[in-house]
Design an enzyme around this catalytic site. Structure first.
Site, short mmCIF file in Angstrom:
data_model
loop_
_atom_site.label_atom_id
_atom_site.label_comp_id
_atom_site.label_asym_id
_atom_site.label_seq_id
_atom_site.Cartn_x
_atom_site.Cartn_y
_atom_site.Cartn_z
N CYS A 44 -73.25 -16.87 -34.11
CA CYS A 44 -72.34 -16.82 -35.56
C CYS A 44 -72.70 -15.62 -36.34
CB CYS A 44 -72.69 -18.12 -36.21
SG CYS A 44 -74.34 -18.51 -36.40
N GLU B 184 -70.56 -25.15 -40.59
CA GLU B 184 -70.91 -23.78 -40.72
C GLU B 184 -69.78 -23.12 -39.38
OE1 GLU B 184 -72.97 -20.85 -38.43
OE2 GLU B 184 -74.52 -22.01 -39.13
N GLY C 172 -69.94 -24.73 -35.29
CA GLY C 172 -69.17 -24.89 -34.47
C GLY C 172 -67.73 -24.00 -34.71
N SER C 173 -66.99 -24.66 -34.04
CA SER C 173 -65.60 -23.71 -34.36
C SER C 173 -65.02 -24.18 -35.57
CB SER C 173 -64.52 -24.41 -33.15
OG SER C 173 -64.30 -25.49 -33.27
N GLY D 150 -62.67 -27.48 -34.89
CA GLY D 150 -63.52 -28.58 -34.93
C GLY D 150 -64.19 -28.90 -36.42
N GLY D 151 -64.59 -28.07 -36.93
CA GLY D 151 -65.38 -28.11 -38.20
C GLY D 151 -64.43 -28.73 -39.25
P1 NAP Z 1 -66.79 -27.06 -31.27
O1 NAP Z 1 -65.47 -26.94 -30.45
O2 NAP Z 1 -66.25 -26.76 -32.61
O3 NAP Z 1 -67.54 -28.31 -31.25
C1 NAP Z 1 -68.61 -28.37 -31.84
C2 NAP Z 1 -69.04 -29.91 -31.79
O4 NAP Z 1 -68.16 -30.62 -32.74
C3 NAP Z 1 -68.97 -30.74 -30.38
O5 NAP Z 1 -69.87 -31.66 -30.41
C4 NAP Z 1 -67.61 -31.18 -30.46
O6 NAP Z 1 -67.46 -32.46 -29.73
C5 NAP Z 1 -67.59 -31.78 -31.82
N1 NAP Z 1 -65.99 -31.69 -32.39
C6 NAP Z 1 -65.03 -30.55 -32.41
N2 NAP Z 1 -63.88 -30.96 -32.79
C7 NAP Z 1 -63.98 -32.21 -33.02
C8 NAP Z 1 -62.94 -33.12 -33.53
N3 NAP Z 1 -61.84 -32.72 -33.71
N4 NAP Z 1 -63.19 -34.40 -33.48
C9 NAP Z 1 -64.42 -34.73 -33.30
N5 NAP Z 1 -65.51 -33.84 -33.02
C10 NAP Z 1 -65.34 -32.56 -32.59
O7 NAP Z 1 -67.87 -25.85 -30.91
P2 NAP Z 1 -68.35 -25.40 -29.74
O8 NAP Z 1 -67.89 -26.23 -28.49
O9 NAP Z 1 -69.64 -25.32 -30.01
O10 NAP Z 1 -67.94 -23.93 -29.22
C11 NAP Z 1 -66.17 -23.74 -29.35
C12 NAP Z 1 -65.94 -22.63 -30.29
O11 NAP Z 1 -66.71 -22.70 -31.47
C13 NAP Z 1 -66.53 -21.37 -29.81
O12 NAP Z 1 -65.72 -20.72 -28.68
C14 NAP Z 1 -66.51 -20.49 -30.91
O13 NAP Z 1 -65.45 -20.03 -31.25
C15 NAP Z 1 -66.89 -21.36 -32.09
N6 NAP Z 1 -68.52 -21.59 -32.15
C16 NAP Z 1 -68.76 -21.17 -33.67
C17 NAP Z 1 -70.12 -21.04 -33.89
C18 NAP Z 1 -70.59 -20.75 -35.45
O14 NAP Z 1 -71.80 -20.57 -35.46
N7 NAP Z 1 -69.73 -20.41 -36.17
C19 NAP Z 1 -71.08 -21.75 -33.03
C20 NAP Z 1 -70.65 -22.43 -31.85
C21 NAP Z 1 -69.43 -22.15 -31.39
P3 NAP Z 1 -66.99 -32.32 -28.14
O15 NAP Z 1 -67.58 -30.94 -27.44
O16 NAP Z 1 -67.63 -33.34 -27.24
O17 NAP Z 1 -65.35 -32.19 -28.39
#
Ligand code: NAP
Length: 489
Positions: free
Chosen positions: A281, A245, A221-222, A225-226
């Site tokens: 990604c 990742e 993910g982001s 978040g990561g």
């Molecule tokens: P994300 O916001 O990082 O969320 C991924 C997961 O982690 C979700 O289940 C989210 O829960 C959880 N999470 C995130 N921050 C957290 C925190 N502070 N505490 C606890 N749990 C947390 O990623 P996304 O929703 O898939 O996409 C958002 C952005 O991530 C995209 O716009 C992009 O920039 C990036 N992304 C990157 C990749 C990659 O492969 N590198 C893939 C997908 C997305 P909740 O959603 O329930 O909050």
């Protein structure tokens, strides 16, 4: 609190309300997972393989229904989604085959040496043991391949770990249905009830990772978040490995020798850049092109025909648009654009920013801005050393591509530079498309991965969840009772 699906085409909510997991439910799930771990982790590998095959077959048998649900929630298209179910099923089978053939267990038997120190030593058998209960955070952009039954779950289950998945709110119904099918398959083959668990809600995900009974975390993910979850894993009283990742800023270098067919090349570039609306990604987000190749007109005319597609969620669109604007304001590029967006739904026009490397002087932070969506940055260069200098100052990335001819003397310089920064270097191929294979490396220096020594795709992913252990001078009768993966005669 509840979670509800949102249609990315219209922005409207639909379907059943899915309750967030309560603290009491979370407690019960962790307790059951830990109890199940005692059985699952000691099953012979062949029995775990049987369970993985059973889940894979169940997924495949229900691929049309799963793709229909996921398409409503993601708008990724039924063809792509049916393909993704097949990939996910294939991935589960691959881990099962690895278990059946004894791969990744590879015990090292170091027989006793009767000699004075330092040569002399007792019998030492170095092998691996499953690390424990694993918390997996499903990704938004792959509702199957990096979600409930994705590579993280498959590799952890194969290693002998039980798994609790935190579902992604961008596809809640897909997650629940996938989980139900997996549970059915596991119970049909007699696997323990708590081999796989599912929870919903951001707070329960955090609490899961903080719980002392969890032994590892995996995430796609982001960066924000990561990093937050990585920090939780490290701040615990008992820190645990967290395999995140995170990045998607991947460099692609075009050498002067590459372009026999500029039209075909640009079509390939835009196809890769806009695949899945750029929400990969492995997106070719950064393209380096020799200034005298002047691909600008070709990109401009082909991009003008490209139609916008939807984002996975409103949050992903908002983040993309914000980052794209930040990038534009920082480097003031020439802007090439695709067709305009509609009034409703989560859309943004496909866009390519064009600039010269020399204009980036002092603005290198631009290269860390992730535009996760249909946006690319093309940087033109005069000499290949401009490119290698800039790349050597960039952050880590998952993957890079180089386009050129094999006898181009600049090729080794570029490949060598990229190899220091990324987990995979592709030659004359776009970075999108990650084969599930033993030779795969999907993970690179931070922020591509919080653990650059490991991969999240391919069978080597299993090693993230196997802890090395040495048994010293254990008598055969005892050894054969405790080590399930090898027999000592
Ligand atoms: P994300 O916001 O990082 O969320 C991924 C997961 O982690 C979700 O289940 C989210 O829960 C959880 N999470 C995130 N921050 C957290 C925190 N502070 N505490 C606890 N749990 C947390 O990623 P996304 O929703 O898939 O996409 C958002 C952005 O991530 C995209 O716009 C992009 O920039 C990036 N992304 C990157 C990749 C990659 O492969 N590198 C893939 C997908 C997305 P909740 O959603 O329930 O909050």
């Amino acid at each position: 609190m509840t979670i509800q699906s949102v249609n990315p085409r219209t922005g409207e909510k639909f379907g059943t309300l899915i309750p967030e997991t309560t603290p009491a439910e979370l407690e019960a799930k962790i307790a059951l997972s830990l109890e199940s771990f005692q059985t699952w982790s000691t099953l012979p590998p062949a029995l775990r393989a049987k369970s993985l095959h059973a889940i894979a077959e169940k997924l495949q048998a229900n691929s049309t229904e799963l793709a229909d649900i996921a398409d409503l929630e993601t708008n990724l298209g039924k063809v792509r989604l049916i393909g993704e179910v097949s990939r996910t099923s294939f991935q589960l089978h691959q881990f099962a085959y690895a278990l059946e053939s004894g791969d990744f267990i590879s015990p090292v038997i170091d027989s006793a040496v009767d000699a004075p120190l330092p040569q002399g030593h007792p019998e030492l058998i170095r092998t691996q043991t499953p690390i424990g209960v694993v918390a997996v955070f499903g990704a938004s952009n792959f509702p199957f391949a990096f979600s409930v039954l994705g590579g993280d779950t498959a590799s952890a289950l194969a290693a002998g770990c039980t798994v609790i998945v935190k579902s992604h709110p961008a596809h809640p119904q897909t997650s629940v249905r996938t989980y139900k099918l997996a549970t059915e398959a596991l119970l049909e083959v007699g696997a323990p009830m708590g081999t796989l668990g599912l929870i919903n809600g951001v707070e329960s995900g955090r609490m899961l990772l903080e719980d002392g009974r969890i032994s590892a975390g995996a995430f796609t993910g982001s960066r924000q978040g990561g990093r937050a979850l990585f920090d939780i894993s490290n701040k615990r009283a008992t820190p645990i490995p967290f395999y995140g990742e995170l990045g998607s800023v991947n460099p692609v270098v075009v050498l002067a020798s590459a372009l026999d067919d500029p039209k075909g090349f640009v079509a390939g570039y835009l196809d890769s850049l806009l695949l899945g609306n750029g929400q990969f990604c492995t997106n070719p987000s950064l393209l380096f092109v020799p200034v005298d190749l002047s691909l600008e007109n070709e990109i401009e005319s082909q991009l003008a025909d490209r139609v916008p597609s939807t984002f996975l969620s409103e949050a992903t669109k908002m983040l993309h648009d914000k980052n794209r604007e930040a990038l534009r304001a920082l480097i003031t590029p020439k802007i090439l654009a695709g067709q305009k967006i509609g009034e409703v739904g989560f859309y943004s026009s496909p866009t390519v920013f064009l600039s010269r490397i020399s204009d980036l002087q002092g603005k290198e932070s631009a290269l860390s801005i992730e535009c996760f969506g249909p946006t690319g940055l093309v940087l033109t260069y005069k000499t290949v050393f401009e490119v290698t200098d800039l790349i050597s100052r960039m952050e880590g990335a998952l993957v890079a591509s180089v386009f050129g001819k094999v006898d181009d003397t600049q090729a080794p310089i570029v490949v060598r530079t990229l190899a220091k920064k990324v987990g995979r270097v592709a030659w004359n191929a776009w970075p999108t498309g990650v084969a599930v294979a033993t030779g795969q490396q999907h993970g690179g220096p931070y922020p591509a991965s919080t653990s650059p020594l490991h991969t999240s795709v391919g069978t080597w992913a299993i090693t993230r969840f196997l802890r090395p252990i040495t048994f010293q001078s254990l008598p055969s009768a005892l050894f054969n009772l405790v080590a399930t993966n090898i027999e000592k005669s």
